[in-house]
Design an enzyme around this catalytic site. Structure first.
Site, PDB file in Angstrom:
ATOM      1  N   HIS A 104       0.829  -1.208   0.000  1.00 33.40           N
ATOM      2  CA  HIS A 104       0.000   0.000   0.000  1.00 33.40           C
ATOM      3  C   HIS A 104       0.862   1.256   0.000  1.00 33.40           C
ATOM      4  O   HIS A 104       0.574   2.220  -0.693  1.00 33.40           O
ATOM      5  CB  HIS A 104      -0.953   0.001   1.204  1.00 33.40           C
ATOM      6  CG  HIS A 104      -2.238  -0.714   0.932  1.00 33.40           C
ATOM      7  ND1 HIS A 104      -2.357  -2.081   1.019  1.00 33.40           N
ATOM      8  CD2 HIS A 104      -3.458  -0.252   0.534  1.00 33.40           C
ATOM      9  CE1 HIS A 104      -3.600  -2.426   0.694  1.00 33.40           C
ATOM     10  NE2 HIS A 104      -4.290  -1.333   0.397  1.00 33.40           N
ATOM     11  N   LYS A 137      -9.609  -7.904   8.542  1.00 34.70           N
ATOM     12  CA  LYS A 137     -10.264  -8.145   9.819  1.00 34.70           C
ATOM     13  C   LYS A 137     -10.147  -6.890  10.650  1.00 34.70           C
ATOM     14  O   LYS A 137      -9.177  -6.142  10.542  1.00 34.70           O
ATOM     15  CB  LYS A 137      -9.627  -9.337  10.543  1.00 34.70           C
ATOM     16  CG  LYS A 137      -8.170  -9.122  10.926  1.00 34.70           C
ATOM     17  CD  LYS A 137      -7.666 -10.198  11.856  1.00 34.70           C
ATOM     18  CE  LYS A 137      -6.147 -10.188  11.974  1.00 34.70           C
ATOM     19  NZ  LYS A 137      -5.636  -9.540  13.175  1.00 34.70           N
TER      20      LYS A 137
HETATM   21  S1  SF4 Z   1      -4.783 -15.258  14.685  1.00 34.87           S
HETATM   22 FE1  SF4 Z   1      -3.187 -14.176  15.808  1.00 34.87          FE
HETATM   23  S2  SF4 Z   1      -1.356 -14.391  14.583  1.00 34.87           S
HETATM   24 FE2  SF4 Z   1      -3.114 -14.860  13.277  1.00 34.87          FE
HETATM   25  S3  SF4 Z   1      -3.707 -12.931  12.269  1.00 34.87           S
HETATM   26 FE3  SF4 Z   1      -4.911 -13.086  14.156  1.00 34.87          FE
HETATM   27  S4  SF4 Z   1      -3.701 -11.987  15.697  1.00 34.87           S
HETATM   28 FE4  SF4 Z   1      -2.329 -12.429  13.975  1.00 34.87          FE
END
Ligand code: SF4
Lengths: 280, 238
Positions: free
Chosen positions: B77, B142
């Site tokens: 980005h 996320k």
């Molecule tokens: S599960 Fe844990 S290591 Fe995997 S993306 Fe999410 S915060 Fe990061």
């Protein structure tokens, strides 16, 4: 005095990097399974079921549980009667990480200079914490730490007058601010007391405590239980999509501190709370 | 066979009508939260988006994406942003496209990709609005987005999806092709063109300005000292 060749350290760390990133410890698996039974939200339950399926796929097909295979955090507890030969111990540790992340098809997520940000290409250097313990054994813990949750971790330098309510607020604030970013359900490591760096290190170390084991100090145990309950009433839920399981455990370690201070560190870990341990 | 799984989906691959109904019920649980109306569930959508299909999605919808995604995270980005500042073109056509905030682990020999789950989206908040204004229609990641990003989603009839964080091994099964198309020196952060089949995601922020994270947690919040309206708030101020 016991003599240990550092080659043993290289191979142990290499294997543990691969192991930790593909197989979650049984206590963590049990906790996720338990959570899937308890979760009230249907969507939350399904996310937890998918996390279980993800663990199975990771194990069977040797695909890392998460693509963020972390920065390798390594705790070295070295018996004071041990003497290392065959090279410098620290070089051996980094070499183990280099081999593990290379041969294990793990992601290289480390940049050399934090401002210039060029990837080192082999996931070194590791973060190493040494301690000297009685005896002639070496206890190694490899805990790859993902940064989605690491970035949500906090240190609060509270005043003594803030007291236990201040500590509770600090933990709840950190969890609330983390919300969906830290891949809930989380494991919350808390360090209370000591100094600025000591509380952070305690919080980190607390994450690798077996998840079903509560603090031996009765006051801290009560605090762990109360905070877990309150965190799970926040509503964040699995994946941050709402639910009654936001954290799987709160693990607190404490240490004496200064008359003027009450440091609290909150190290947040996601459900991929990885750690492999071995004794040499 | 590929799994068809989203957080609203229970059964693998073959889905009977009964399963479909169950999915609808589960997804509508989410979409009834807050002001979001009952909407069509479990849509199978082609990407890049055709016509106004991005704008028609609503927070809480569980959808499966089939087609092409482009991966880009922090370093890519930054480079794209700098390219635009120099009036250079982007390394791929973003119009109607979808960017997946993801840096995979290396593929084992004979495999398409390694573990391949989403990374935290808020780190791309600085760069996302300009890309949306240039025609980007979807983002997958996320966690929370800034108000600036949500405004740009609304303004452009776009959509922000979440994939399940920490389920990279499971999600990798929906990726059937992967090739690096730019910034190869960035390693895992290079821009990749992914071919996906029924990649499971949930709509978080939609073209009407809804944000699923606001409403979903509120529904289960029973803790007086936690401000449930502001979960993830501290990091979404940027
Ligand atoms: S599960 Fe844990 S290591 Fe995997 S993306 Fe999410 S915060 Fe990061």
């Amino acid at each position: 005095m016991r003599i240990i060749n550092v080659d043993l350290v290289v191979s142990a760390i290499k294997e543990m990097c691969i192991e930790a990133n593909h197989f979650l410890s049984q206590d963590m698996k049990d906790a996720i399974e338990e959570a899937a039974k308890k979760e009230e939200s249907v969507v939350g339950r399904q996310i937890l079921e998918q996390l279980q399926e993800n663990l199975n796929i990771a194990k069977q097909e040797m695909i890392p549980i998460c693509q963020d295979t972390g920065m390798a955090v390594i705790f070295m507890e070295i018996g004071q009667d041990v003497h290392f030969e065959g090279g410098f111990l620290e070089d051996a540790i980094h070499e183990g990480v280099r081999q593990g992340y290379g041969e294990g098809y793990l992601r290289k997520s480390v940049v050399g200079n934090p401002i210039l940000r060029k990837n080192t290409g082999d996931n070194t250097p590791a973060i190493i914490h040494y301690s000297i313990v009685p005896g002639d054994q070496v206890h190694i813990t490899v805990a790859p730490k993902g940064f989605g949750s690491e970035n949500m971790s906090r240190i609060f330098m509270l005043k003594p007058s803030d007291g236990i309510e201040g500590v509770k607020n600090a933990v709840l604030t950190a969890v609330k601010d983390a919300g969906p970013n830290a891949c809930p359900p989380m494991v919350v490591g808390v360090g209370i007391g000591g100094t600025f760096e000591k509380c952070a290190l305690m919080a980190k170390r607390a994450l690798s405590r077996p998840i079903d084991k509560r603090s031996e100090d009765s006051g801290m145990r009560e605090l762990e239980e109360e905070l877990l309950e309150r965190i799970n009433r926040s509503g964040i839920g699995p994946g941050g999509l709402g639910g009654t399981v936001t954290a799987l455990a709160v693990n607190i370690d404490s240490y004496p501190t200064h008359i003027a201070g009450l440091p609290v560190a909150v190290n947040i870990c996601c459900h991929v709370n990885r750690h492999a341990t071995r004794s040499l | 066979m590929l799994p068809r799984k989203s957080p609203c989906h229970k059964k693998l691959v073959t889905e009977s009508d009964g399963d479909r109904m169950a999915d609808r019920l589960m997804c509508s649980e989410l979409s009834q939260v807050g002001t979001v109306k009952e909407i069509e569930m479990n849509r199978h959508i082609e990407v890049p988006f055709l016509e106004a299909s991005a704008a028609s999605l609503r927070a809480g919808d569980c959808v499966y994406l089939t087609g092409i995604l482009y991966t880009a995270r922090d370093a890519a980005h930054k480079r794209m942003y700098e390219a635009l500042e120099r009036n250079e073109s982007l390394p791929f056509d973003i119009r109607d496209g979808v960017i997946y905030y993801m840096g995979p682990s290396p593929a084992r020999p004979g495999r398409v990709i390694g573990s391949a789950g989403p990374t935290t989206s808020s780190r791309m908040d600085k760069y996302a609005p300009i890309l949306l204004d240039m025609g980007l229609k979807g983002m997958i990641g996320k966690g929370r987005r800034s108000q600036g990003v949500k405004d740009a989603v609304k303004r452009n009839g776009a959509v922000y999806f979440a994939a399940v964080g920490g389920a990279g091994a499971l999600l990798s099964r929906s990726i059937v092709g992967a090739e690096v198309i730019a910034y190869e020196d960035l390693g895992t952060e290079a821009v990749r063109r992914l071919k996906v089949r029924e990649f499971p995601v949930i709509v978080v922020a939609d073209a009407e300005g809804n944000d699923l994270y606001d409403t979903a947690a509120q529904r289960y919040c029973r803790e007086a000292t936690v401000d449930c309206m502001n979960i993830g708030g501290a990091i979404s101020q940027t």
